[in-house]
Design a protein around this motif. Structure first.
Motif, PDB file in Angstrom:
ATOM      1  N   ARG A  13       0.699  -1.136  -0.002  1.00  0.00           N
ATOM      2  CA  ARG A  13      -0.013  -0.008   0.118  1.00  0.00           C
ATOM      3  C   ARG A  13       0.752   1.298  -0.087  1.00  0.00           C
ATOM      4  N   GLU A  85      -3.686   2.984   7.558  1.00  0.00           N
ATOM      5  CA  GLU A  85      -4.578   2.486   8.555  1.00  0.00           C
ATOM      6  C   GLU A  85      -4.428   3.617   9.681  1.00  0.00           C
ATOM      7  N   ASP A 151      -9.516   3.587   6.703  1.00  0.00           N
ATOM      8  CA  ASP A 151      -8.598   2.581   6.723  1.00  0.00           C
ATOM      9  C   ASP A 151      -8.482   1.859   5.031  1.00  0.00           C
ATOM     10  N   ASP A 153      -7.580  -1.668   3.484  1.00  0.00           N
ATOM     11  CA  ASP A 153      -7.231  -3.059   3.652  1.00  0.00           C
ATOM     12  C   ASP A 153      -5.713  -3.319   3.045  1.00  0.00           C
ATOM     13  N   ASP A 154      -5.223  -4.331   4.033  1.00  0.00           N
ATOM     14  CA  ASP A 154      -3.888  -5.100   3.558  1.00  0.00           C
ATOM     15  C   ASP A 154      -4.249  -5.871   2.622  1.00  0.00           C
ATOM     16  N   ARG A 158      -3.271 -11.783  -0.523  1.00  0.00           N
ATOM     17  CA  ARG A 158      -4.805 -11.980  -1.006  1.00  0.00           C
ATOM     18  C   ARG A 158      -4.922 -11.985  -2.493  1.00  0.00           C
ATOM     19  N   THR A 162      -8.808  -8.274  -4.913  1.00  0.00           N
ATOM     20  CA  THR A 162      -8.377  -7.571  -3.743  1.00  0.00           C
ATOM     21  C   THR A 162      -7.113  -6.522  -3.987  1.00  0.00           C
ATOM     22  N   VAL A 166      -7.929  -2.451  -3.509  1.00  0.00           N
ATOM     23  CA  VAL A 166      -7.253  -1.528  -2.708  1.00  0.00           C
ATOM     24  C   VAL A 166      -6.454  -0.405  -3.510  1.00  0.00           C
TER      25      VAL A 166
END
Length: 185
Positions: A13, A85, A151, A153-154, A158, A162, A166
């Motif tokens: 991220r 986050e 936040d 997501d991490d 994944r 996802t 993100v």
């Protein structure tokens, strides 16, 4: 101005955010140094391959990224800290308490910018003025119903879906941020 993105491992991220913002600011933005670090990073790790592909898709340049561990000096020297986050923001403030007024989650900074009235940004001439004004006015913009909505997501380990979701969330949050910073030139 030094802009620091922070996440956990500094391989998904935060480097994606830094690379996409840097691309959006463009090559003629020498006034900005955009970098990243991670609260549990192993120094020197390559960017996660799926995250790197998303960065490239969004205009970023992931090939030279190497992770680095967030230190007090890195946190304290940033003029604007954008975290993935709320827990990362807390880690930054724990390391460098004076960073509290210039540390936000990526989505929080974007939400506050979007929630301000045009007159709220009157008289802003520098990026530092922008950060100071957003910090001062962050309490005037209603928070999300669920604080976790600030936040990101991490996506590590994944699915590709996802990672795409993100990356798109980060890119959407960076739109008002990049627009506000570019307007200061």
């Amino acid at each position: 101005m030094r802009i620091l993105f922070v996440c956990s491992g500094n391989i998904c991220r935060s480097p994606l955010g830094a690379q996409v913002l840097e691309a959006r600011l463009g090559p003629d933005a020498p006034a900005f140094t955009v970098e990243s670090a991670g609260t549990i990073a192993d120094d020197g790790a390559l960017m996660d391959g799926t995250a790197a592909a998303q960065s490239s898709r969004l205009g970023g340049e992931p090939s030279t990224h190497r992770s680095r561990y967030l230190t007090e000096q890195i946190a304290a020297s940033a003029d604007l800290v954008l975290t993935a986050e709320r827990s990362h923001r807390a880690a930054v403030v724990s390391l460098a308490p004076r960073a509290a007024k210039r540390a936000f989650t990526i989505k929080q900074f974007a939400r506050v910018l979007d929630g301000l009235e045009p007159g709220d940004l009157a008289g802003i001439e520098t990026a530092q003025d922008l950060v100071d004004r957003v910090a001062r006015l962050r309490g005037t913009v209603p928070p999300p119903a669920d604080p976790a909505d600030d936040d990101v997501d991490d996506p590590y380990r994944r699915s590709e879906d996802t990672h795409v979701r993100v990356a798109d969330e980060i890119a959407a949050a960076l739109t008002p941020i990049a627009d506000a910073l570019r307007a200061l030139r």
